[in-house]
Design a protein around this motif. Structure first.
Motif, PDB file in Angstrom:
ATOM      1  N   UNK A  29       0.880  -1.257   0.037  1.00  0.00           N
ATOM      2  CA  UNK A  29       0.036   0.123   0.189  1.00  0.00           C
ATOM      3  C   UNK A  29       0.910   1.369   0.030  1.00  0.00           C
ATOM      4  N   UNK A  30       0.186   2.393  -0.090  1.00  0.00           N
ATOM      5  CA  UNK A  30       0.936   3.662  -0.271  1.00  0.00           C
ATOM      6  C   UNK A  30       1.185   4.158   1.072  1.00  0.00           C
ATOM      7  N   UNK A  31       1.803   3.381   2.167  1.00  0.00           N
ATOM      8  CA  UNK A  31       1.998   3.907   3.511  1.00  0.00           C
ATOM      9  C   UNK A  31       3.221   3.809   3.808  1.00  0.00           C
ATOM     10  N   UNK A  32       3.600   4.599   4.785  1.00  0.00           N
ATOM     11  CA  UNK A  32       4.999   4.659   5.336  1.00  0.00           C
ATOM     12  C   UNK A  32       5.589   3.457   5.916  1.00  0.00           C
ATOM     13  N   UNK A  33       4.701   2.578   6.465  1.00  0.00           N
ATOM     14  CA  UNK A  33       5.197   1.343   6.995  1.00  0.00           C
ATOM     15  C   UNK A  33       5.561   0.423   6.178  1.00  0.00           C
ATOM     16  N   UNK A  34       4.722   0.118   4.737  1.00  0.00           N
ATOM     17  CA  UNK A  34       4.961  -0.756   3.831  1.00  0.00           C
ATOM     18  C   UNK A  34       6.279  -0.376   3.329  1.00  0.00           C
ATOM     19  N   UNK A  35       6.660   1.007   2.870  1.00  0.00           N
ATOM     20  CA  UNK A  35       7.972   1.310   2.184  1.00  0.00           C
ATOM     21  C   UNK A  35       8.937   1.206   3.290  1.00  0.00           C
ATOM     22  N   UNK A  36       8.831   1.212   4.551  1.00  0.00           N
ATOM     23  CA  UNK A  36       9.952   1.500   5.573  1.00  0.00           C
ATOM     24  C   UNK A  36      10.161  -0.048   5.733  1.00  0.00           C
ATOM     25  N   UNK A  37       9.349  -1.045   5.793  1.00  0.00           N
ATOM     26  CA  UNK A  37       9.412  -2.616   5.812  1.00  0.00           C
ATOM     27  C   UNK A  37      10.406  -3.017   4.692  1.00  0.00           C
ATOM     28  N   UNK A  38      10.130  -2.510   3.348  1.00  0.00           N
ATOM     29  CA  UNK A  38      10.859  -2.692   2.087  1.00  0.00           C
ATOM     30  C   UNK A  38      12.575  -2.639   2.395  1.00  0.00           C
ATOM     31  N   UNK A  42      15.815  -4.889   2.968  1.00  0.00           N
ATOM     32  CA  UNK A  42      17.034  -4.843   2.112  1.00  0.00           C
ATOM     33  C   UNK A  42      18.364  -4.601   3.219  1.00  0.00           C
ATOM     34  N   UNK A  43      18.098  -3.855   4.313  1.00  0.00           N
ATOM     35  CA  UNK A  43      19.037  -3.663   5.320  1.00  0.00           C
ATOM     36  C   UNK A  43      19.542  -4.749   5.962  1.00  0.00           C
ATOM     37  N   UNK A  44      18.362  -5.463   6.251  1.00  0.00           N
ATOM     38  CA  UNK A  44      18.643  -6.487   7.160  1.00  0.00           C
ATOM     39  C   UNK A  44      19.203  -7.741   6.503  1.00  0.00           C
ATOM     40  N   UNK A  45      18.669  -8.297   5.528  1.00  0.00           N
ATOM     41  CA  UNK A  45      19.205  -9.488   4.896  1.00  0.00           C
ATOM     42  C   UNK A  45      18.839  -9.606   3.362  1.00  0.00           C
ATOM     43  N   UNK A  46      18.460  -8.696   2.513  1.00  0.00           N
ATOM     44  CA  UNK A  46      17.669  -8.594   1.357  1.00  0.00           C
ATOM     45  C   UNK A  46      18.869  -8.396   0.332  1.00  0.00           C
ATOM     46  N   UNK A  47      19.971  -7.578   0.820  1.00  0.00           N
ATOM     47  CA  UNK A  47      21.012  -6.738   0.104  1.00  0.00           C
ATOM     48  C   UNK A  47      22.103  -7.606  -0.339  1.00  0.00           C
ATOM     49  N   UNK A  48      22.179  -8.995   0.268  1.00  0.00           N
ATOM     50  CA  UNK A  48      23.488  -9.840  -0.015  1.00  0.00           C
ATOM     51  C   UNK A  48      24.638  -9.116   0.826  1.00  0.00           C
ATOM     52  N   UNK A  49      25.779  -8.957   0.223  1.00  0.00           N
ATOM     53  CA  UNK A  49      27.100  -8.620   1.114  1.00  0.00           C
ATOM     54  C   UNK A  49      26.861  -7.307   1.927  1.00  0.00           C
ATOM     55  N   UNK A  50      26.143  -6.417   1.605  1.00  0.00           N
ATOM     56  CA  UNK A  50      25.896  -5.252   2.455  1.00  0.00           C
ATOM     57  C   UNK A  50      24.979  -5.410   3.533  1.00  0.00           C
ATOM     58  N   UNK A 116      20.087   4.021   5.046  1.00  0.00           N
ATOM     59  CA  UNK A 116      18.728   4.291   4.464  1.00  0.00           C
ATOM     60  C   UNK A 116      19.119   4.788   2.894  1.00  0.00           C
ATOM     61  N   UNK A 117      19.785   5.478   2.856  1.00  0.00           N
ATOM     62  CA  UNK A 117      20.073   6.272   1.659  1.00  0.00           C
ATOM     63  C   UNK A 117      20.680   5.496   0.516  1.00  0.00           C
ATOM     64  N   UNK A 118      21.425   4.445   1.108  1.00  0.00           N
ATOM     65  CA  UNK A 118      21.999   3.304   0.079  1.00  0.00           C
ATOM     66  C   UNK A 118      21.144   2.389  -0.344  1.00  0.00           C
ATOM     67  N   UNK A 119      20.128   2.066   0.828  1.00  0.00           N
ATOM     68  CA  UNK A 119      19.016   1.171   0.375  1.00  0.00           C
ATOM     69  C   UNK A 119      18.071   1.736  -0.809  1.00  0.00           C
ATOM     70  N   UNK A 120      17.745   2.952  -0.607  1.00  0.00           N
ATOM     71  CA  UNK A 120      16.847   3.618  -1.296  1.00  0.00           C
ATOM     72  C   UNK A 120      17.361   3.790  -2.796  1.00  0.00           C
ATOM     73  N   UNK A 121      18.607   4.286  -2.678  1.00  0.00           N
ATOM     74  CA  UNK A 121      19.230   4.469  -4.002  1.00  0.00           C
ATOM     75  C   UNK A 121      19.239   3.102  -4.907  1.00  0.00           C
ATOM     76  N   UNK A 122      19.671   1.981  -3.944  1.00  0.00           N
ATOM     77  CA  UNK A 122      19.717   0.513  -4.766  1.00  0.00           C
ATOM     78  C   UNK A 122      18.522   0.169  -5.066  1.00  0.00           C
ATOM     79  N   UNK A 165      12.383   7.064   5.760  1.00  0.00           N
ATOM     80  CA  UNK A 165      13.489   7.766   6.550  1.00  0.00           C
ATOM     81  C   UNK A 165      14.011   6.574   7.630  1.00  0.00           C
ATOM     82  N   UNK A 166      15.169   6.834   8.237  1.00  0.00           N
ATOM     83  CA  UNK A 166      15.603   6.119   9.010  1.00  0.00           C
ATOM     84  C   UNK A 166      14.675   5.756  10.419  1.00  0.00           C
TER      85      UNK A 166
END
Length: 192
Positions: A29-38, A42-50, A116-122, A165-166
């Motif tokens: 949905x178009x909600x901050x919680x959905x985008x925050x979860x995405x 990415x930061x927790x375990x969805x981005x591979x080596x980072x 967070x900026x790294x995740x957003x950019x990626x 945002x963080x």
């Protein structure tokens, strides 16, 4: 299903396969919680080596070759958050503990603005690869229609990710990640 719960599947293998997770009520949905979860995934375990999970479980501890997370979301029903790894058999208990601690860290040690900026950019930079051919474009538009999303979901999604945002990541992690309620499926040799 609700946890905490451990399901042990005995199998004569050298590495223990681990999946741990729980249901999450985050919806597409178009909600901050959905985008925050995405971004959190990415930061927790969805981005591979980072990602935190791979850094801590593989790089820092040497317990596993791979470790990851996947925080799903659906339009009309609850989805699942889960993390997984293939851990050296003799490090199974330590690996399980470490994986839970890494999940917990998203609640207690929120990501920095730089993270967070790294995740957003990626995410923004990789999103374009979903639309490289006419077939992909039509398929994506059909998926939006089937899910009841607006035809411009592409734009909505990108704007939503760019606005994370963080604090949004911390709130989504704190509200929805439940490290003490994980259902853990462990496939391996109990003797090891």
């Amino acid at each position: 299903a609700t946890g905490p719960k451990i399901v042990l599947v005995e199998k004569d293998v050298n590495q223990t396969n681990i999946r741990m997770g729980h249901p999450v009520p985050v919806r597409i949905a178009d909600t901050p919680e959905y985008f925050g979860a995405q971004v959190a995934d990415f930061l927790l375990g969805g981005s591979g080596f980072t990602s935190r999970m791979l850094q801590r479980v593989r790089s820092d501890s040497g317990f596993a070759y791979s470790a990851f997370s996947s925080w799903g979301a659906e339009v009309d029903r609850d989805a699942v958050f889960f993390a997984g790894a293939q851990i050296r058999a003799e490090k199974t208990v330590a690996g399980l503990t470490l994986m839970r601690d890494v999940i917990r860290s998203m609640r207690t040690d929120p990501p920095t603005a730089r993270d967070v900026q790294l995740a957003r950019d990626n995410e923004v930079n990789s999103f374009v690869f979903r639309f490289e051919s006419a077939t992909q474009i039509v398929g994506q538009q059909l998926a939006y229609a089937v899910d009841g999303l607006p035809a411009n979901w592409f734009d909505v999604y990108l704007r939503g990710i760019q606005a994370v945002t963080p604090e949004a990541v911390r709130q989504a992690s704190e509200r929805y990640l439940k490290p003490d309620e994980l259902i853990m499926v462990i496939v391996g040799k109990p003797a090891a």
